[in-house]
Design an enzyme around this catalytic site. Structure first.
Site, mmCIF file in Angstrom:
data_model
loop_
_atom_site.group_PDB
_atom_site.id
_atom_site.type_symbol
_atom_site.label_atom_id
_atom_site.label_comp_id
_atom_site.label_asym_id
_atom_site.label_seq_id
_atom_site.Cartn_x
_atom_site.Cartn_y
_atom_site.Cartn_z
ATOM 1 N N ASN A 118 -5.839 14.298 -16.575
ATOM 2 C CA ASN A 118 -6.754 13.153 -16.463
ATOM 3 C C ASN A 118 -6.262 11.946 -17.259
ATOM 4 O O ASN A 118 -6.267 10.818 -16.759
ATOM 5 C CB ASN A 118 -8.163 13.547 -16.914
ATOM 6 C CG ASN A 118 -8.761 14.622 -16.018
ATOM 7 O OD1 ASN A 118 -8.162 14.985 -15.004
ATOM 8 N ND2 ASN A 118 -9.916 15.144 -16.390
ATOM 9 N N HIS A 164 -10.971 -29.126 9.835
ATOM 10 C CA HIS A 164 -11.473 -28.538 11.099
ATOM 11 C C HIS A 164 -10.381 -28.518 12.177
ATOM 12 O O HIS A 164 -10.682 -28.575 13.369
ATOM 13 C CB HIS A 164 -12.686 -29.308 11.633
ATOM 14 C CG HIS A 164 -13.734 -29.606 10.599
ATOM 15 N ND1 HIS A 164 -14.818 -28.786 10.362
ATOM 16 C CD2 HIS A 164 -13.847 -30.620 9.698
ATOM 17 C CE1 HIS A 164 -15.564 -29.296 9.394
ATOM 18 N NE2 HIS A 164 -14.987 -30.404 8.956
ATOM 19 N N SER A 285 11.232 -12.432 22.989
ATOM 20 C CA SER A 285 10.368 -11.621 23.846
ATOM 21 C C SER A 285 11.235 -10.746 24.725
ATOM 22 O O SER A 285 12.328 -11.139 25.132
ATOM 23 C CB SER A 285 9.502 -12.537 24.712
ATOM 24 O OG SER A 285 9.090 -11.854 25.873
ATOM 25 N N LYS A 291 11.400 -17.343 24.812
ATOM 26 C CA LYS A 291 10.473 -17.255 23.692
ATOM 27 C C LYS A 291 11.159 -17.190 22.337
ATOM 28 O O LYS A 291 12.208 -16.579 22.173
ATOM 29 C CB LYS A 291 9.584 -16.009 23.827
ATOM 30 C CG LYS A 291 8.511 -16.102 24.877
ATOM 31 C CD LYS A 291 7.478 -17.202 24.630
ATOM 32 C CE LYS A 291 6.568 -16.892 23.469
ATOM 33 N NZ LYS A 291 5.523 -15.928 23.813
ATOM 34 N N ASN A 293 9.386 -16.456 18.678
ATOM 35 C CA ASN A 293 8.075 -16.172 18.072
ATOM 36 C C ASN A 293 8.146 -16.109 16.552
ATOM 37 O O ASN A 293 9.146 -15.675 15.979
ATOM 38 C CB ASN A 293 7.530 -14.839 18.597
ATOM 39 C CG ASN A 293 7.300 -14.867 20.099
ATOM 40 O OD1 ASN A 293 6.968 -15.921 20.660
ATOM 41 N ND2 ASN A 293 7.498 -13.728 20.746
ATOM 42 N N GLU A 298 3.038 -14.017 11.648
ATOM 43 C CA GLU A 298 1.956 -13.213 12.222
ATOM 44 C C GLU A 298 1.755 -11.916 11.451
ATOM 45 O O GLU A 298 0.629 -11.457 11.252
ATOM 46 C CB GLU A 298 2.253 -12.918 13.697
ATOM 47 C CG GLU A 298 2.153 -14.174 14.545
ATOM 48 C CD GLU A 298 2.556 -13.953 15.998
ATOM 49 O OE1 GLU A 298 2.079 -14.687 16.847
ATOM 50 O OE2 GLU A 298 3.369 -13.047 16.281
ATOM 51 N N TYR A 325 -13.810 11.963 -15.102
ATOM 52 C CA TYR A 325 -12.886 12.082 -13.979
ATOM 53 C C TYR A 325 -13.542 12.867 -12.845
ATOM 54 O O TYR A 325 -14.224 13.869 -13.070
ATOM 55 C CB TYR A 325 -11.587 12.793 -14.416
ATOM 56 C CG TYR A 325 -10.640 13.001 -13.250
ATOM 57 C CD1 TYR A 325 -9.789 11.973 -12.845
ATOM 58 C CD2 TYR A 325 -10.625 14.195 -12.529
ATOM 59 C CE1 TYR A 325 -8.942 12.145 -11.767
ATOM 60 C CE2 TYR A 325 -9.788 14.372 -11.440
ATOM 61 C CZ TYR A 325 -8.941 13.337 -11.054
ATOM 62 O OH TYR A 325 -8.115 13.502 -9.982
ATOM 63 N N GLN A 330 -8.373 10.610 -7.020
ATOM 64 C CA GLN A 330 -7.015 10.774 -6.507
ATOM 65 C C GLN A 330 -6.742 9.766 -5.379
ATOM 66 O O GLN A 330 -5.600 9.438 -5.079
ATOM 67 C CB GLN A 330 -6.833 12.216 -6.007
ATOM 68 C CG GLN A 330 -5.458 12.510 -5.456
ATOM 69 C CD GLN A 330 -5.214 14.000 -5.327
ATOM 70 O OE1 GLN A 330 -5.169 14.708 -6.326
ATOM 71 N NE2 GLN A 330 -5.091 14.496 -4.116
ATOM 72 N N LYS A 333 -4.583 5.985 -5.485
ATOM 73 C CA LYS A 333 -3.148 5.679 -5.538
ATOM 74 C C LYS A 333 -2.559 5.090 -4.267
ATOM 75 O O LYS A 333 -1.813 4.111 -4.318
ATOM 76 C CB LYS A 333 -2.372 6.946 -5.908
ATOM 77 C CG LYS A 333 -2.501 7.274 -7.371
ATOM 78 C CD LYS A 333 -1.923 8.634 -7.666
ATOM 79 C CE LYS A 333 -2.742 9.350 -8.698
ATOM 80 N NZ LYS A 333 -4.165 9.514 -8.329
HETATM 81 N N1 ARG Z 1 -3.598 14.475 -8.752
HETATM 82 C C1 ARG Z 1 -4.699 14.120 -9.571
HETATM 83 C C2 ARG Z 1 -5.093 12.677 -9.327
HETATM 84 O O1 ARG Z 1 -4.309 11.968 -8.836
HETATM 85 C C3 ARG Z 1 -4.330 14.278 -11.004
HETATM 86 C C4 ARG Z 1 -5.497 14.538 -11.898
HETATM 87 C C5 ARG Z 1 -6.085 15.840 -11.583
HETATM 88 N N2 ARG Z 1 -7.043 16.227 -12.540
HETATM 89 C C6 ARG Z 1 -7.881 17.216 -12.316
HETATM 90 N N3 ARG Z 1 -8.718 17.497 -13.235
HETATM 91 N N4 ARG Z 1 -7.864 17.901 -11.211
HETATM 92 O O2 ARG Z 1 -6.184 12.238 -9.629
#
Ligand code: ARG
Length: 478
Positions: A118, A164, A285, A291, A293, A298, A325, A330, A333
């Protein structure tokens, strides 16, 4: 510890469980396919933690030496790809502990003392983001440089300023381009401000309650380039403000790039024809041979969706989570990895596109006075003669109506007709009816006249130089 069970997994939590996890659980739970990006940062944290354990007398100098050597070896094995996570490794921490055990045997198991995934994962992600925020900054500066260089070449290029998407007042095209640099400067400032708040070390907080072992969170924080250890162990493992805030900054960058992209799409259209893209930064294109582009522009517009989506995903995930936690976290990320990687692709392409585009000065200059864009000059001229703006606006409106009906320009109205429209109008009003006089009359700071634009340009260049230094500063010891 269940180092290896019947399936050969290296779980960090097997002791109280009768058997291995169900396949469906393992597949849901595994994060190593994306959190492996944290490996170098996890190893940096492990080195600091090993030193702290030694300082606390929990590792003898010989053990510390062995662990540090194994961590270095593992680091290079990760870098070369010789050590890879396997499907059995739940996450980056699991995989790296396996690597350590493979190198050290049971000694490798000592490093987990006083530490939890954690506080580890929160630390790793802060290190990763602080490092990559600077990478984003470098790429932002590259784009800002490209815009600024084009601006420098076009300080005196008149363009039809729009509101506008209707012709409003003439502006300097350089001023317009700098109007895209200003948001990027604010983005850089936001990244730096964010970095100040992200520079807090969760290590030492353990799972949530700190540790009974005599650790030294302040020393670890310092070694990892943080400003201070976290003031509350529960908050330290529960807090993902730094993730949400980072994603807000990247979402807003996405919005800025999207607005720039939209303008380039307009500018390069046949109807506008203000800008021509270099062949290397445009696409064709598969069916229409003629074309060309603006796909980069975009994609800039399109990718803002995923950047905003990442922010919404994380805010929604965090809302209602009880301290401390929870496994929900998770999910923090992938959005940040995606944001970093999206910008890493997008920014250099945009920078190249802007740097190499050709500005059609002739077309911009021709378009600048179109659509009675000098009407405000007439109203201001009347105001300088003492006419209340309300009346000046009315008089100028009648002049525009006359020109519209006769399909002529403001300066084409005869002396007699000027008199008929208003006693306040006389032939000398034509002096303000040129684009160059309209631009030259803009002398207040921040306005579009040549003087203020040159001043703005110098200031922007100076600020970019300052940001350049910040962006290459090393904060994470690697
Ligand atoms: N893979 C977990 C995450 O990204 C790591 C932490 C996990 N901790 C736990 N108590 N299961 O959050």
């Amino acid at each position: 510890m269940n180092v290896s069970d019947s399936e050969g997994a290296t779980r960090l939590w097997g002791g109280r469980f009768a058997g291995g996890p169900a396949e469906a659980l393992a597949r849901l739970s595994v994060s190593v396919q994306f959190d492996w990006r944290l490996a170098p940062y996890d190893l940096i944290g492990s080195r600091a933690h090993a030193r702290v354990l030694a300082g606390a007398g929990l590792l003898d100098p010989e053990e510390l030496g062995q662990i540090l050597a194994a961590l270095d070896d593992l680091d290079s094995a990760c870098a070369t790809g010789e050590f890879r996570p396997t499907v059995e490794d739940e996450d980056v921490h699991t995989a790296l502990e396996r690597g350590l055990l493979e190198r050290l045997g049971t000694l490798g198991g000592k490093l987990r003392a006083g530490r939890s995934r954690n506080d580890q994962v929160a630390t790793d992600l802060r290190l990763y983001l602080r490092d990559h925020a600077r990478g984003v900054a470098v790429a932002l500066i590259e784009l800002a440089d490209a815009l600024t260089e084009q601006a420098e070449r076009n300080v005196d290029t008149p363009a039809p300023g729009l509101t506008h998407v209707q012709h409003a007042q003439p502006v300097s095209f350089g001023h317009w381009l700098l109007a895209h640099v200003q948001p990027l400067l604010r983005d850089l400032e936001r990244l730096r401000d964010w970095d100040g708040r992200a520079a807090i070390s969760p290590l030492g907080s353990g799972a949530l309650a700190g540790s009974s072992l005599p650790l030294d969170p302040a020393a670890v924080a310092k070694e990892l380039g943080f400003q201070a250890p976290a003031p509350n162990s529960m908050d330290a493992v529960a807090d993902r403000d730094f993730v949400a805030e980072f994603l807000f900054v990247t979402a807003l960058i996405g919005v800025h790039l999207s607005r720039l992209g939209e303008e380039v799409v307009l500018w390069t259209s046949t109807e506008f024809g203000w800008v021509e893209l270099d062949d290397a930064f445009a696409t064709g294109s598969s069916i229409m041979p003629q074309k060309k582009n603006a796909d980069i522009a975009e994609l800039a517009r399109g990718k803002s969706g995923r950047l905003t989506g990442g922010l919404v995903a994380v805010l929604t995930m965090l809302k209602g989570l009880p301290l401390t936690y929870d496994r929900d976290m998770q999910e923090d990320k992938e959005p940040v990895f995606d944001a970093v990687e999206t910008l890493r692709l997008l920014l250099p392409a945009l920078a190249g596109m802007i740097a190499t585009m050709t500005v059609r000065v002739d077309r911009l200059a021709a378009a600048a006075p179109v659509g009675f864009s000098l009407a405000t000059e007439v109203a201001d001229w009347l105001v300088r003669k003492g006419v209340p703006f309300r009346d000046a606006h009315e008089i100028t409106g009648q002049l525009v109506a006359l020109c519209s009906a006769r399909e002529c320009e403001l300066e084409d109205v005869s002396d007699e007709d000027l008199k008929v429209i208003s006693e306040h109008l006389d032939p000398s009003v034509r002096e303000v009816l040129t684009v160059s006089s309209a631009l030259a009359s803009r002398t207040t700071p921040g306005s579009t006249g040549p003087g203020p634009v040159a001043e703005q340009l110098a200031l922007v260049q100076h600020r970019l130089d300052t940001w350049r230094q910040w962006a290459i500063e090393k904060v994470v010891p690697r």
